[in-house]
Design a protein around this motif. Structure first.
Motif, PDB file in Angstrom:
ATOM      1  N   UNK A 210      54.439  -0.769  -1.094  1.00  0.00           N
ATOM      2  CA  UNK A 210      55.587  -1.140  -1.925  1.00  0.00           C
ATOM      3  C   UNK A 210      55.180  -1.270  -3.388  1.00  0.00           C
ATOM      4  N   UNK A 211      53.972  -1.794  -3.611  1.00  0.00           N
ATOM      5  CA  UNK A 211      53.539  -1.970  -5.003  1.00  0.00           C
ATOM      6  C   UNK A 211      53.291  -0.626  -5.679  1.00  0.00           C
ATOM      7  N   UNK A 212      53.197   0.446  -4.877  1.00  0.00           N
ATOM      8  CA  UNK A 212      53.055   1.772  -5.461  1.00  0.00           C
ATOM      9  C   UNK A 212      54.404   2.328  -5.907  1.00  0.00           C
ATOM     10  N   UNK A 213      55.460   1.563  -5.672  1.00  0.00           N
ATOM     11  CA  UNK A 213      56.781   2.006  -6.107  1.00  0.00           C
ATOM     12  C   UNK A 213      57.399   3.035  -5.177  1.00  0.00           C
ATOM     13  N   UNK A 214      56.918   3.081  -3.922  1.00  0.00           N
ATOM     14  CA  UNK A 214      57.498   4.020  -2.968  1.00  0.00           C
ATOM     15  C   UNK A 214      58.855   3.501  -2.509  1.00  0.00           C
TER      16      UNK A 214
ATOM     17  N   UNK B  68      57.715  -7.323  -8.212  1.00  0.00           N
ATOM     18  CA  UNK B  68      58.971  -7.186  -7.472  1.00  0.00           C
ATOM     19  C   UNK B  68      58.734  -6.864  -6.017  1.00  0.00           C
ATOM     20  N   UNK B  98      61.939   0.002  -9.519  1.00  0.00           N
ATOM     21  CA  UNK B  98      60.965   0.736  -8.706  1.00  0.00           C
ATOM     22  C   UNK B  98      60.257   1.791  -9.544  1.00  0.00           C
ATOM     23  N   UNK B 101      57.479  -0.011 -11.203  1.00  0.00           N
ATOM     24  CA  UNK B 101      56.500  -0.500 -10.236  1.00  0.00           C
ATOM     25  C   UNK B 101      55.517   0.611  -9.862  1.00  0.00           C
ATOM     26  N   UNK B 102      54.232   0.306  -9.985  1.00  0.00           N
ATOM     27  CA  UNK B 102      53.230   1.291  -9.597  1.00  0.00           C
ATOM     28  C   UNK B 102      52.993   2.348 -10.662  1.00  0.00           C
TER      29      UNK B 102
END
Ligand code: ADP
Ligand code: MG
Lengths: 307, 342
Positions: A210-214, B68, B98, B101-102
């Motif tokens: 999730x922290x990878x923005x997937x 988040x 999102x 994020x990342x």
């Protein structure tokens, strides 16, 4: 990995020998009079008897008969039934039907059980989760002996959607018995999937994904699913064995000419060679299935592949 | 309760990242745990902020709130702002968030073994964002993964790219995670106790690597740790956290020289030091507070050796501005600073 395979293969051979031996010995020990069983109600004259005993090798010692049998098996020859039919023919005739039945059953388990398990895990504590929990508890408690005739009554007689008996079995006729057979493991598959899935949902690697923005659908559909499948595949492989056993009842109720049906008949007529033949086939199927599961397991889990 | 270091109504946008008066609570079966109680800190481009505090003080939860990735529920953010380039992340639509994020802000975690997915190769995991979030082809992404592995100094990156996390040593695994976090060229890197799970010798190597990367890639880094010893060489500023609040904030040099909060002093005194060989190591007595039933007044007062009744028991200290960006949430911050206490 190679050593692992060799070890698994040796194990398989040992299990095969041990199982066929036990079945053979049990059938031998329960005795009865195969000659009389063969003749049915008619009287058998002593000369006839002597000839038959010799023909079937019944005068040989037990161990010799077992070794002969094993030797034939290794050459792909399952021998003859007491009535003189080729067991190979019977199996070739009935196995495809049972295979179809098993495939329908496994698909039912996967489509219903695994899917419902995933949904329940994602919506943990929701209405779907709680209602399926109760439902599965009920289903787990109902054995095939009860479920099969009830399903037959409801879906072929009260609601004539399916044919009452499947006989040689086209796929459509096998649908209802297949689903009934699969229902046995749907509940277990669902519980297992839900547990496996929820456990993985809580894992650290999910937080990383999730922290990878997937997007959520990728976190769930790729990261979590792939890990959750590992125990489920094992279960499905082992369940194949249970399905074979369940097939005896289901095939009996729906009058399907599969191996379960043949096995039930062979037991009734005390046809030792046929019983031992069919059980040997089932053992082989079971062993191959568990080998495939182990291989799949290694494919799915690199920690095992590189042990 | 507002931190004076940044006034609550000051305009946003002067920092790269800014957490302002953040509150987080966890609603569990046993009750409400008030985990974050007004945290404020900020980070500028090209600097390292160390967030220091005992285990359970809320360092990771704050970081997860920034990313988040808090599970809500059970978590709830009743109040607070998190600005990234002037935009409040907490008010953003999920798809915009999102996107950040990342990519703009990425994070590495404490235990790389459990934080990496066991069933995918490290190359697959490093290149995942490149494959799925950019136009990059599979092959190009894999090539970039090898470059990133080289960048974090994993020997033989080319041959190891197809290996799985369990085939690496702890230190190498942490490097894999760092490589993964750098894939999208982040502006902010949050490192949550990146060396806690590692051997002492490996710890120093990873810290050095992070410091080098931060400088070479000109990122801002939030380094979360409970070990004051590791931050001295790496961090520019230190924010000390206790019971979900920053109780002292200063540049590294000043804080080592003269802490302005009794808790920081306790932490400093409990570092093993060569010049104090033989003398017994001081430890902070008592336990961190129960977050379901926080003490009145100063949250640290039950453990504080300098506690003064009734003020410490009755009144929650505000965060005092001590000049030069230094703050301390202690009623006796000035006395601490002048060395007039204890
Ligand atoms: N999902 C959760 N549910 C309930 N409590 C949580 C959860 N996550 C963290 N906490 C609590 O929040 C507090 C702070 O945790 P954390 O930020 O991880 O501390 P640390 O400073 O060691 O990183 C801890 O007391 C922890 O128990
Ligand atoms: Mg933590």
């Amino acid at each position: 990995m190679f050593r692992y395979l060799v070890r698994r293969f040796l194990q398989m051979i040992l299990v095969f020998i041990a199982t066929t031996f036990i079945v053979y010995a049990l059938m031998y020990a329960t005795g009865g009079d195969p000659i009389q069983a063969l003749a049915g109600e008619r009287p058998v004259s002593p000369t006839q008897r002597a000839q038959l005993v010799k023909e079937y090798g019944l005068d040989q010692p037990f161990w010799k008969r077992y070794l002969d049998y094993l030797n034939d098996l290794l050459h792909g020859d399952f021998g003859q039934t007491l009535t003189g039919r080729s067991i190979n023919d019977i199996i070739a005739e009935s196995l495809p039907t049972t295979a179809k039945l098993a495939v329908i059953a496994i698909l039912t388990t996967i489509l219903v059980g695994v899917t419902a398990g995933i949904i329940a895990a994602i919506r943990r504590g929701g209405i779907f989760d709680n209602s399926t929990l109760i439902l599965t508890l009920i289903i787990i408690g109902v054995p095939t002996v009860v479920l099969a005739p009830v399903a037959q009554l409801v879906f072929t007689i009260k609601l004539p959607w399916f044919p009452t008996t499947a006989g040689e079995g086209n796929l459509y006729a096998l649908l209802l018995p297949g689903i009934v057979l699969g229902a046995l493991s749907v509940a277990t598959a669902m519980r297992l999937t839900r547990t496996s899935f929820s456990e993985n949902q809580r894992s650290d690697y999910v937080r990383t994904a999730r922290s990878k923005g997937l997007p959520t659908r990728r976190v769930v559909g790729v990261h979590i699913l792939r890990n959750s499948l590992i125990p489920i595949v094992t279960f499905l492989g082992i369940e194949l064995g249970a399905l074979m056993a369940g097939a005896i009842v289901t095939e009996g109720v729906f009058n399907i000419n599969g191996v379960g049906f043949q096995l039930a008949r062979a037991l009734r007529t005390e046809d030792t060679p046929l019983v031992v033949g069919i059980v040997s086939v089932l053992v082989i199927i079971f062993l191959v299935a568990s080998l495939v599961v182990d291989l799949l397991y290694a494919v799915l889990d690199p920690r095992i592949r590189y042990e | 309760m507002t931190n004076l270091q940044v006034g609550g109504d000051q305009p946003a946008g002067q920092h790269l990242l800014e957490v302002r008066d953040l509150f987080v609570e966890f609603h569990t079966r046993d009750g409400v745990a008030k985990v974050i109680n007004g945290v404020s800190y900020h980070l500028d481009a090209g600097e390292t902020l160390a967030v220091l505090g005992e285990s359970g003080s809320g360092k990771s939860v704050t970081a997860q709130a920034i990313m988040g990735i808090l599970d809500m529920p059970p978590a709830k953010i009743p109040k607070g702002q998190i600005f990234y380039n002037g935009d409040d992340l907490l008010k953003m639509a999920e798809n915009r968030r999102r996107d950040i994020r990342g990519k703009d802000i990425s994070m590495i975690f404490q235990d790389a073994l459990s934080a990496l997915n066991p069933v995918f190769s490290v190359g697959w995991q490093i290149s995942e964002t490149l494959r799925t979030r950019t136009e990059m082809s599979k092959d190009a992404a894999m090539k970039r993964a090898i470059e990133l592995m080289d960048l974090v100094k994993i020997p033989g990156a080319k041959t190891r790219v197809k290996d799985y996390p369990h085939q690496f040593s702890g230190g190498m695994r942490q490097r894999v995670m760092i490589a993964m976090s750098l894939a999208m060229d982040p502006k902010v890197l949050i490192a949550d106790e990146p060396t806690t799970a590692l051997d002492v010798t490996v710890q120093a190597q990873i810290m050095d690597l992070l410091a080098d990367l931060r400088r070479d890639l000109n990122m801002g880094m939030i380094l979360i740790t409970h070990d004051l010893g590791v931050v001295a060489d790496v961090a520019d500023r230190i924010a000390v956290m206790y019971a979900g609040r920053i109780i002292e904030h200063a540049d590294v040099h000043s804080i080592y020289k003269q802490p302005a909060h009794p808790y920081t002093r306790g932490l400093l005194d409990s570092i093993p030091r060569l010049d104090h060989k033989g003398t017994e190591l001081a430890t902070i007595k008592g336990l961190p507070p129960n977050l379901m039933r926080l003490p009145t007044g100063c949250k640290y007062h039950p453990r504080c050796p300098y506690v003064q009744k009734p003020i410490c028991v009755d009144e929650e200290p505000r965060s005092l501005n001590l000049g030069n960006g230094r703050t301390s949430a202690c009623h006796f911050a000035k006395e601490m600073l002048d060395g007039n206490l204890g």
